[in-house]
Each structure stands twice: as structure tokens, then as C-alpha cells.
Design a protein around this motif. Structure first.
Motif, short mmCIF file in Angstrom:
data_model
loop_
_atom_site.label_atom_id
_atom_site.label_comp_id
_atom_site.label_asym_id
_atom_site.label_seq_id
_atom_site.Cartn_x
_atom_site.Cartn_y
_atom_site.Cartn_z
N SER A 91 -4.10 -5.51 -4.35
CA SER A 91 -4.54 -6.20 -3.93
C SER A 91 -4.96 -5.23 -2.51
CB SER A 91 -4.35 -7.45 -3.23
OG SER A 91 -2.74 -7.00 -3.02
N LYS A 92 -4.34 -4.09 -1.97
CA LYS A 92 -4.68 -3.23 -0.87
C LYS A 92 -3.52 -1.79 -0.99
CE LYS A 92 -1.32 -5.81 2.38
NZ LYS A 92 -1.31 -6.19 4.02
N SER A 112 5.77 -4.69 -3.89
CA SER A 112 4.15 -3.99 -2.47
C SER A 112 5.73 -2.87 -2.72
CB SER A 112 4.75 -4.80 -1.60
OG SER A 112 4.73 -3.57 -0.58
N ASP A 129 0.02 -2.53 -2.85
CA ASP A 129 0.50 -4.15 -2.74
C ASP A 129 -0.52 -4.82 -4.52
OD1 ASP A 129 1.59 -3.61 -0.37
OD2 ASP A 129 0.66 -5.45 0.03
N LEU A 130 1.06 -4.94 -5.30
CA LEU A 130 -0.73 -5.58 -6.48
C LEU A 130 0.98 -6.64 -7.72
CD1 LEU A 130 0.75 -2.49 -9.68
CD2 LEU A 130 1.39 -2.50 -7.24
N GLU A 131 -0.24 -7.46 -8.20
CA GLU A 131 0.64 -8.53 -8.81
C GLU A 131 1.45 -7.37 -10.12
OE1 GLU A 131 -2.35 -10.25 -10.39
OE2 GLU A 131 -2.45 -11.56 -8.65
N LYS A 190 4.74 -11.15 -7.23
CA LYS A 190 3.67 -10.23 -6.62
C LYS A 190 4.42 -8.75 -6.37
CE LYS A 190 0.15 -12.82 -4.56
NZ LYS A 190 -0.12 -13.56 -3.05
N GLU A 239 -4.82 -2.44 -10.68
CA GLU A 239 -5.59 -3.35 -10.16
C GLU A 239 -4.51 -4.00 -8.54
OE1 GLU A 239 -7.74 -6.12 -12.97
OE2 GLU A 239 -6.72 -4.68 -14.23
#
Length: 328
Positions: free
Chosen positions: A32-33, A156, A72-74, A154, A30
Motif C-alpha cells: 500500500s505504501k 508494517s 506497509d502491506l496486507e 495488515k 503488493e
């Protein structure tokens, strides 16, 4: 049919059994970009031919392929092990804690030879059809972790890969329940290795780990595809600690150029017994590079200390990950 926008996108990953060989993804992120793309090197023949005013399309050739980009993700409480292993290099095999459902992965810094991923990207057309782009031979070149007051932990991730295969079947994505680590769970500890204590006043923190690799291993007989990149430089670990000026500990280390062990950890809900969901970065030796405190008007003094992670001669940097995952 999926939604014909980024809402219908997906990313799946799996560890490769051999560099550059497709295997269907088994884990789905999951995110974010992302910015994963195929980059190609072409050459155009342009010989003189009587009356020809434009180079022939048939005489343009594809000579090399490369994949670059980031995700990028948590950082969440399960499913991160595959990425951590690709970054740190060690196996990180989960070890069961007592007879509980808690498993500890210890990802100690090591060479990343043999640690590569297939990353399959599903990109939706506006019609809702999701197209496949499977990136093979993806090596982690760097990862940065960051968390600020009131925010999530977060990350990256930067990658370099071998090729893009668009002829595979898109794997069906599934998403187990996952919870992100966040600022309320965060602690920063300093001191002697193994006996670090909490440092007060930290507002924001980041750590970046960079893995230098020889990315130009293009040889004859490889059809323009690179051999697996190999380590060709020292690992670089850097970061920043943003604080209120609550003590002189970091300031004194900057002045003396002394070293301290740094533990940056997030402790989540209890799994069982004394074992909690955990994400922890351990840097046995850091040196403060710059940013002694300065007074800027009436506000609370807020120094930002940049640091470098180094080898203390005995203990290697590591990432500890406690979850219910029984496999990396």
C-alpha cells in the motif's frame, strides 16, 4: 511503458546469499505504501582561502551510507515466508503436510544473523519509465501486525539497509494469485501453552516485534558502508487487545500480573484434507501492562489491554504460516 504514477510502481525482494550483495528479486510484493530511502553522511571542507566566499563543491565528500524506511502491506495466503524469516531469524523451511499441497512454515524466534534482503524498488517517472533503486543489505528492525473489526490483516515492516544501487536492471514483476487474511477468519485464544481457548469480545488486535540491532558498524576499509548489523539487545514484543468487557479474564491477569499464552490466528480456506491456509502468532507468555476497564457514559465498556510478550522459560514465540508455498 508503465503508468507514470504510483500505479506503475513495484517492489521485489530476494534473500541475500551474502550481506550487501545484489541478487535479482524473485518475489514481488503488493503493497500500500513504502518509504525506503538512501541516507548519506557528507563532510564539507571549508579551509580559509584568500578571497573565496563559498565552499568548493569538489571538496565535499560522501563518508557514510545508510538505508531506512518501511513497507506497509496486507498479509496474504502465499509469498510471506521470506519476510517472516528475515523478521524471526529461523529458516522456517516449509514442511509438507501428509501427502497434500499444504506446507507449514514455523518461524521460531532466533537470531537474525545472515538474514538480509535485497529490496528493489521501481519508481515511475511521469513519462512511464520506471527507474531502479536496489536497496542492499536490508535487515528487518521491526514488524507490526494489526486487524480490526471488518478489516484486513495488515502489516508494517521497518528496515535498515547498507546501500542503494541504481545501476541494476529492473526485474520484471509477476504477481501470483494471493488472497488476504481478514477479520472474519480471526480468533484470539488464551490459556496454558498448547491448550489455549478462544476469548470472546475482541474487536481489534495488534502485535509488534522489534529486533534491536547495532546499526553503526562503520569501520575503516569499508568505503563508508556498514558491516552487517548484529543483535545488541533483547527482542521486544508488545501489543494491544481491544475488547468489549465480556469477561474478567484479562482484567484479572492485569490485577495479579499473571501470565497467559496468547494465540492470534487467522484460518483461511481449506488447502487439502484437514489443512487450511493459516497465519498464526504464538506468544507463550504475555503480561498485561495496563488499561483495566472504565465506564465512560452509557456505552458498552470497551477496555483496551496493552501487553508485553515474554519468555516462559521453555517455549519461544513463533509465527506459523500454512500455504501452498514449497519454498520460503
Amino acid at each position: 511503458m508503465a503508468i507514470g504514477s504510483g500505479l506503475g510502481g513495484q517492489l521485489g525482494i530476494v534473500a541475500e546469499s551474502s550481506y550487501g550483495t545484489f541478487t535479482a528479486p524473485t518475489r514481488f510484493l503488493e503493497f500500500s505504501k513504502e518509504s525506503l530511502v538512501l541516507k548519506k553522511t557528507t563532510e564539507q571542507s571549508a579551509g580559509v582561502a584568500n578571497g573565496r566566499l563559498l565552499a568548493l563543491a569538489a571538496r565535499r565528500v560522501l563518508t557514510q551510507q545508510d538505508v531506512t524506511g518501511s513497507i506497509d502491506l496486507e498479509v496474504v495466503n502465499s509469498g510471506m515466508g521470506m519476510l517472516l524469516a528475515a523478521l524471526m531469524g529461523s529458516a522456517g523451511t516449509p514442511v509438507q503436510q501428509a501427502a497434500t499441497a499444504a506446507y507449514l512454515q514455523t518461524h521460531t524466534l532466533a537470531d537474525t544473523a545472515g538474514k538480509s534482503l535485497v529490496i528493489q524498488k521501481g519508481v515511475p517517472l511521469t513519462s512511464g519509465t520506471v527507474t531502479d533503486k536496489s536497496f542492499l543489505g536490508c535487515k528487518v528492525t521491526s514488524a507490526e501486525f494489526s486487524c480490526e473489526s471488518g478489516g484486513m490483516l495488515k502489516s508494517s515492516w521497518e528496515f535498515n539497509g547498507r546501500a542503494c544501487d541504481e545501476g541494476q536492471t529492473l526485474a520484471a514483476a509477476s504477481y501470483p494469485s494471493r488472497i488476504p487474511f481478514h477479520f472474519a477468519q480471526m480468533a484470539v485464544k488464551l490459556g496454558s501453552f498448547g491448550s489455549e481457548t478462544a476469548h470472546d469480545g475482541v474487536r481489534k488486535m495488534n502485535v509488534k516485534i522489534e529486533r534491536p540491532l547495532a546499526l553503526d558498524r562503520y569501520y575503516a576499509g569499508q568505503q563508508g558502508l556498514k558491516k552487517e548489523p548484529i543483535s545488541n539487545g533483547l527482542v521486544k514484543i508488545s501489543g494491544t487487545i481491544e475488547t468489549d468487557y465480556t469477561s474478567t479474564t484479562l482484567d484479572d491477569l492485569h490485577t495479579s500480573d499473571g501470565s497467559t499464552s496468547l494465540v492470534w490466528e487467522f484460518i483461511g480456506p481449506n488447502i487439502a484434507s484437514t489443512y487450511d491456509q493459516t497465519f498464526r502468532i504464538v506468544l507463550p507468555a504475555i503480561k498485561i501492562d495496563e488499561a483495566p476497564p472504565q465506564i465512560d457514559g452509557f456505552e458498552v465498556v470497551k477496555p483496551s489491554y496493552s501487553f508485553s510478550g515474554l519468555f516462559d522459560g521453555t517455549n519461544l514465540p513463533a509465527i506459523h504460516y500454512m500455504s501452498t508455498d514449497t519454498a520460503v
